[in-house]
Design an enzyme around this catalytic site. Structure first.
Site: not given
Length: 220
Positions: A46, A117, A146
Site C-alpha cells: 500500500r 473494503s 489512512k
C-alpha cells in the site's frame, strides 16, 4: 461465493500491509522481508500517489513479488490493478471509490483475488453480488494510518459480517496487540495491524507474537 480452484486460498492469521511512512526509516521491501521472516502468509503493498512515482512503486512491487513468491506468501497490491498486473501479484484490494469489482475482474481475469473494503452491511452484501473474493471489514477502531478514513464501524459490523457474510474477510483499523484478542474471539480469522508491525523494532518477532495471540484467542 466459492473461490475457483485456480485461485489461492485466503489465509487466516495476520494480514500484513506496508506503510513506509510509519516504518522507522525502513523501505517497504525491507519491511516485507522482515514480515516474511516472521511467518506472515499475506502481504499487501500500500503506497499512495504522489509520495512515489508509478515507476518507483512498480520496482518495489516486483521486488516484493520475488520475495513473496520464493516464500510461498500471497501478494496483494492496494488500489492499482495495473501495478498488480505488471508485478504479477496474486490480486488487488480496492476501496468503495476505486474501480468497481466487475471492471477490476475484467482486467485481472478469473484467477486473481479481488478484495473490497466495506464499512456497513449493505456494502458487504454488494461485495458478494459484485464477485469480490474477500472483503475488508473496518475500520473497527479509530485509526490514523489512512487519511480521509471513515468513522470507526465498531464491533457491531464485525459481528454482522461473521454472522451473515459468506465471504472471507480481514478485520482492519485501529487493531493493536492489546485488542486483537477481542477481535479474533468475535470470529475474525484474518486480522490486519499496520503500525503495530511496520513500526516495531523487531518486525519478525512482532509478527510471530501476534500470530500466537491470534491462535490463542481463536482457541487453536
Amino acid at each position: 461465493m466459492t473461490l475457483s480452484s485456480a485461485k489461492p486460498a485466503f489465509p487466516a492469521g495476520i494480514y500484513g500491509i506496508t506503510a513506509e511512512k510509519f516504518s522507522a526509516g525502513r523501505t517497504n521491501v525491507e519491511v516485507a522481508r522482515a514480515m516474511i521472516a516472521g511467518g506472515i502468509r499475506l502481504i499487501q503493498y500500500r503506497e499512495k500517489r504522489p509520495a512515489k512515482s508509478f515507476a518507483e512503486m512498480l520496482a518495489e512491487c516486483r521486488a516484493i513479488r520475488e520475495l513473496t513468491r520464493a516464500a510461498g506468501v500471497l501478494f496483494i497490491v492496494n488500489d492499482y490493478p495495473d501495478l498488480a498486473l505488471l508485478a504479477d501479484a496474486d490480486g488487488v484490494h480496492v476501496g468503495q471509490d476505486d474501480f468497481p469489482v466487475p471492471e477490476v475482474r475484467r482486467l485481472l481475469g478469473p484467477d486473481k483475488l479481488i478484495g473490497l473494503s466495506t464499512h456497513e452491511p449493505a456494502q458487504a452484501a454488494a461485495a458478494v453480488e459484485a464477485g469480490a473474493d474477500y472483503i475488508g471489514v473496518g475500520p473497527i477502531f479509530s485509526t490514523q494510518t489512512k487519511e480521509d478514513v471513515c468513522a470507526p464501524v465498531g464491533l457491531g459490523y464485525l459481528d454482522h459480517v461473521v454472522r451473515a457474510c459468506p465471504l472471507p474477510f480481514v478485520a482492519i483499523g485501529g487493531i493493536k496487540e492489546h485488542n486483537i484478542g477481542e477481535v479474533v474471539a468475535r470470529g475474525a480469522r484474518t486480522v490486519c495491524l499496520v503500525t503495530e508491525i511496520v513500526g516495531a523494532a523487531d518486525i519478525a518477532a512482532t509478527v510471530r507474537r501476534l500470530q500466537a495471540t491470534c491462535l490463542a484467542a481463536a482457541g487453536v
